[in-house]
Design a protein around this motif. Structure first.
Motif, PDB file in Angstrom:
ATOM      1  N   HIS A   1     -67.548  64.440  20.084  1.00 43.65           N
ATOM      2  CA  HIS A   1     -66.992  65.419  21.035  1.00 43.65           C
ATOM      3  C   HIS A   1     -65.550  65.700  20.629  1.00 43.65           C
ATOM      4  O   HIS A   1     -64.651  64.902  20.872  1.00 43.65           O
ATOM      5  N   VAL A   2     -65.346  66.854  20.004  1.00 39.96           N
ATOM      6  CA  VAL A   2     -64.002  67.301  19.652  1.00 39.96           C
ATOM      7  C   VAL A   2     -63.500  68.150  20.806  1.00 39.96           C
ATOM      8  O   VAL A   2     -64.119  69.166  21.147  1.00 39.96           O
ATOM      9  N   PRO A   3     -62.396  67.756  21.452  1.00 36.01           N
ATOM     10  CA  PRO A   3     -61.929  68.523  22.611  1.00 36.01           C
ATOM     11  C   PRO A   3     -61.633  69.977  22.247  1.00 36.01           C
ATOM     12  O   PRO A   3     -60.933  70.260  21.279  1.00 36.01           O
ATOM     13  N   ALA A   4     -62.195  70.862  23.036  1.00 37.14           N
ATOM     14  CA  ALA A   4     -61.907  72.286  22.862  1.00 37.14           C
ATOM     15  C   ALA A   4     -60.554  72.603  23.473  1.00 37.14           C
ATOM     16  O   ALA A   4     -59.948  71.777  24.154  1.00 37.14           O
ATOM     17  N   ALA A   5     -60.062  73.793  23.215  1.00 39.94           N
ATOM     18  CA  ALA A   5     -58.781  74.214  23.780  1.00 39.94           C
ATOM     19  C   ALA A   5     -58.824  74.089  25.303  1.00 39.94           C
ATOM     20  O   ALA A   5     -59.755  74.568  25.950  1.00 39.94           O
ATOM     21  N   GLY A   6     -57.839  73.400  25.833  1.00 40.95           N
ATOM     22  CA  GLY A   6     -57.775  73.206  27.272  1.00 40.95           C
ATOM     23  C   GLY A   6     -58.492  71.972  27.777  1.00 40.95           C
ATOM     24  O   GLY A   6     -58.330  71.604  28.942  1.00 40.95           O
ATOM     25  N   GLU A   7     -59.310  71.334  26.928  1.00 41.68           N
ATOM     26  CA  GLU A   7     -59.991  70.104  27.344  1.00 41.68           C
ATOM     27  C   GLU A   7     -59.067  68.905  27.165  1.00 41.68           C
ATOM     28  O   GLU A   7     -58.258  68.878  26.225  1.00 41.68           O
ATOM     29  N   PRO A   8     -59.178  67.887  28.016  1.00 45.17           N
ATOM     30  CA  PRO A   8     -58.342  66.694  27.870  1.00 45.17           C
ATOM     31  C   PRO A   8     -58.627  65.972  26.557  1.00 45.17           C
ATOM     32  O   PRO A   8     -59.778  65.931  26.088  1.00 45.17           O
ATOM     33  N   PRO A   9     -57.606  65.383  25.937  1.00 41.91           N
ATOM     34  CA  PRO A   9     -57.804  64.715  24.642  1.00 41.91           C
ATOM     35  C   PRO A   9     -58.656  63.458  24.722  1.00 41.91           C
ATOM     36  O   PRO A   9     -59.116  62.972  23.688  1.00 41.91           O
ATOM     37  N   TYR A  10     -58.889  62.933  25.922  1.00 41.51           N
ATOM     38  CA  TYR A  10     -59.703  61.720  25.993  1.00 41.51           C
ATOM     39  C   TYR A  10     -61.147  61.937  25.553  1.00 41.51           C
ATOM     40  O   TYR A  10     -61.869  60.984  25.295  1.00 41.51           O
ATOM     41  N   TRP A  11     -61.580  63.198  25.420  1.00 43.30           N
ATOM     42  CA  TRP A  11     -62.945  63.430  24.937  1.00 43.30           C
ATOM     43  C   TRP A  11     -63.133  62.984  23.493  1.00 43.30           C
ATOM     44  O   TRP A  11     -64.265  62.837  23.024  1.00 43.30           O
ATOM     45  N   TRP A  12     -62.019  62.734  22.781  1.00 44.03           N
ATOM     46  CA  TRP A  12     -62.134  62.146  21.444  1.00 44.03           C
ATOM     47  C   TRP A  12     -62.845  60.794  21.486  1.00 44.03           C
ATOM     48  O   TRP A  12     -63.348  60.326  20.454  1.00 44.03           O
ATOM     49  N   LEU A  13     -62.857  60.140  22.625  1.00 42.54           N
ATOM     50  CA  LEU A  13     -63.432  58.800  22.716  1.00 42.54           C
ATOM     51  C   LEU A  13     -64.959  58.796  22.723  1.00 42.54           C
ATOM     52  O   LEU A  13     -65.568  57.730  22.705  1.00 42.54           O
ATOM     53  N   GLU A  14     -65.564  59.975  22.758  1.00 42.30           N
ATOM     54  CA  GLU A  14     -67.012  60.046  22.651  1.00 42.30           C
ATOM     55  C   GLU A  14     -67.399  60.457  21.243  1.00 42.30           C
ATOM     56  O   GLU A  14     -66.860  61.420  20.699  1.00 42.30           O
ATOM     57  N   GLY A  15     -68.333  59.722  20.672  1.00 44.67           N
ATOM     58  CA  GLY A  15     -68.767  60.029  19.321  1.00 44.67           C
ATOM     59  C   GLY A  15     -69.707  58.966  18.801  1.00 44.67           C
ATOM     60  O   GLY A  15     -70.053  58.018  19.514  1.00 44.67           O
ATOM     61  N   PRO A  16     -70.119  59.083  17.551  1.00 43.59           N
ATOM     62  CA  PRO A  16     -71.082  58.138  16.984  1.00 43.59           C
ATOM     63  C   PRO A  16     -70.438  56.809  16.623  1.00 43.59           C
ATOM     64  O   PRO A  16     -69.233  56.712  16.408  1.00 43.59           O
ATOM     65  N   ASN A  17     -71.285  55.789  16.561  1.00 46.44           N
ATOM     66  CA  ASN A  17     -70.865  54.471  16.091  1.00 46.44           C
ATOM     67  C   ASN A  17     -70.997  54.384  14.583  1.00 46.44           C
ATOM     68  O   ASN A  17     -71.564  55.259  13.928  1.00 46.44           O
ATOM     69  N   GLN A  18     -70.482  53.298  14.021  1.00 48.83           N
ATOM     70  CA  GLN A  18     -70.662  52.984  12.605  1.00 48.83           C
ATOM     71  C   GLN A  18     -71.479  51.703  12.501  1.00 48.83           C
ATOM     72  O   GLN A  18     -71.151  50.702  13.157  1.00 48.83           O
ATOM     73  N   TRP A  19     -72.525  51.737  11.658  1.00 48.16           N
ATOM     74  CA  TRP A  19     -73.452  50.609  11.561  1.00 48.16           C
ATOM     75  C   TRP A  19     -73.598  50.169  10.106  1.00 48.16           C
ATOM     76  O   TRP A  19     -73.581  50.999   9.194  1.00 48.16           O
ATOM     77  N   PRO A  20     -73.780  48.875   9.865  1.00 47.49           N
ATOM     78  CA  PRO A  20     -74.031  48.410   8.496  1.00 47.49           C
ATOM     79  C   PRO A  20     -75.449  48.759   8.059  1.00 47.49           C
ATOM     80  O   PRO A  20     -76.428  48.440   8.751  1.00 47.49           O
TER      81      PRO A  20
END
Length: 339
Positions: free
Chosen positions: A108-127
């Protein structure tokens, strides 16, 4: 020093009105007086726990290069592996390494006007070479989400509040977070800070710890006391948002981890049960509100009603290198803070 925490049996809620009333009495006392307790009767089996711990040990036994390939420096969402010494608490270096995992969701890349905390949603990294880690970790998130949801309902009922008051804040996509943590022993400098003293800033934390110990909780005497591992139990602590929501009636408590001596390893798995990033946490109406003493206030660490602002602030402070690489516009000269 050691003072055993209260032990709360969640299964008492299913054993009739009298048993549930006793549960509420004990749960209320633990949450109001201590802010920490050991939780039994949660329904998570010994086999599930053993399977998770086995795959965690397998992950930390991977060659360092394979773990570093999952480094959280790759992730604008703060997901992935943090090598020993790269996380900070209270401005000081923590002597542990870990893998940070959240609910598996699209970037989730925050769109214009969206709060920057949406950066905290995204995929995990797995071995790639350990597919069981993904399976067991995501299953653990689902299992403990159910336990935490039920516990939160019983906790709110225990203080005379509507038990479903915060269901809306957790609806759809709550911000769930799991850490797989290894403490490799005392730092070469002799510093014993596994994790520095802090409070969690969300709602509930459920911790699975191994038999080594090292967790310490600050009690009313101002000292940090050991929390001896209790087989089959989760250590539960309340976060600062619950303290603020109840005007200090429920207690968020300082805690820390002292590194195991020498080169002895300790493994732990904290799970953080927190609301949606965009949820606004309303004050809780409850029976004892007129006796509430007021929440603790820290000018250096203000808490916001909108949960995601607290979450982002914490990540930016704890992982300054990730912040500088991916979010330089969110880093101020005074440190890391969410706009």
């Amino acid at each position: 020093m050691t003072l055993q925490l209260p032990v709360i049996d969640l299964s008492a809620a299913d054993r009739g009105p009298e048993a549930r009333a006793r549960l509420h009495h004990d749960l209320h006392a633990a949450a109001h007086d201590v802010g920490f307790f050991q939780l039994t009767g949660h329904g998570v089996t010994a086999e599930e726990t053993a399977g998770l711990m086995r795959v965690i040990r397998a992950f930390f036994a991977l060659p360092e290069a394979e773990r570093l390939a999952l480094g959280n420096l790759n992730s604008p969402h703060f997901r992935g592996y943090t090598r020993i010494g790269d996380e900070r608490t209270g401005g000081s270096q923590d002597w542990r390494d870990q893998l940070d995992i959240g609910a598996e969701r699209p970037r989730h890349v925050p769109a214009a006007g969206e709060p920057p905390y949406w950066w905290l949603e995204g995929p995990n990294q797995w071995p790639a070479g350990l597919p069981e880690l993904r399976e067991r970790s995501l299953r653990w998130i689902d299992r403990l989400s159910g336990v935490a949801h039920r516990l939160l309902h019983e906790l709110l009922a225990s203080i005379g509040a509507p038990e479903d008051f915060y269901d809306g804040a957790f609806a759809d996509e709550p911000h769930l977070h799991l850490k797989l943590v290894r403490y490799p022993g005392t730092a070469p400098t002799g510093d014993g800070q596994g994790v520095g003293a802090h409070k969690d800033y969300g709602f509930l934390t459920l911790l699975l710890q191994d038999e080594v110990g090292g967790l310490q909780v600050e009690r009313s005497d101002g000292r940090f006391h050991d929390v001896p591992p209790l087989p089959g139990a989760f250590v539960v602590n309340l976060g600062e948002l619950l303290e603020v929501a109840t005007d200090g009636w429920l207690k968020a408590t300082n805690h820390r981890v002292v590194s195991p001596p020498g080169a002895r390893e300790r493994f732990s798995v904290p799970f953080f049960y927190n609301p949606r990033l965009d949820a606004r946490i309303a004050p809780l109406p409850f029976a004892h509100a007129h006796h509430a003493p007021g929440a603790t206030k820290d000018p250096a660490n203000p808490l916001f009603a909108e949960y995601g602002r607290n979450e982002l602030k914490g990540w930016l402070r704890a992982h300054p290198e990730v912040a500088r690489r991916h979010h330089p516009d969110l880093v101020t000269a005074a440190g890391a803070a969410a706009r």
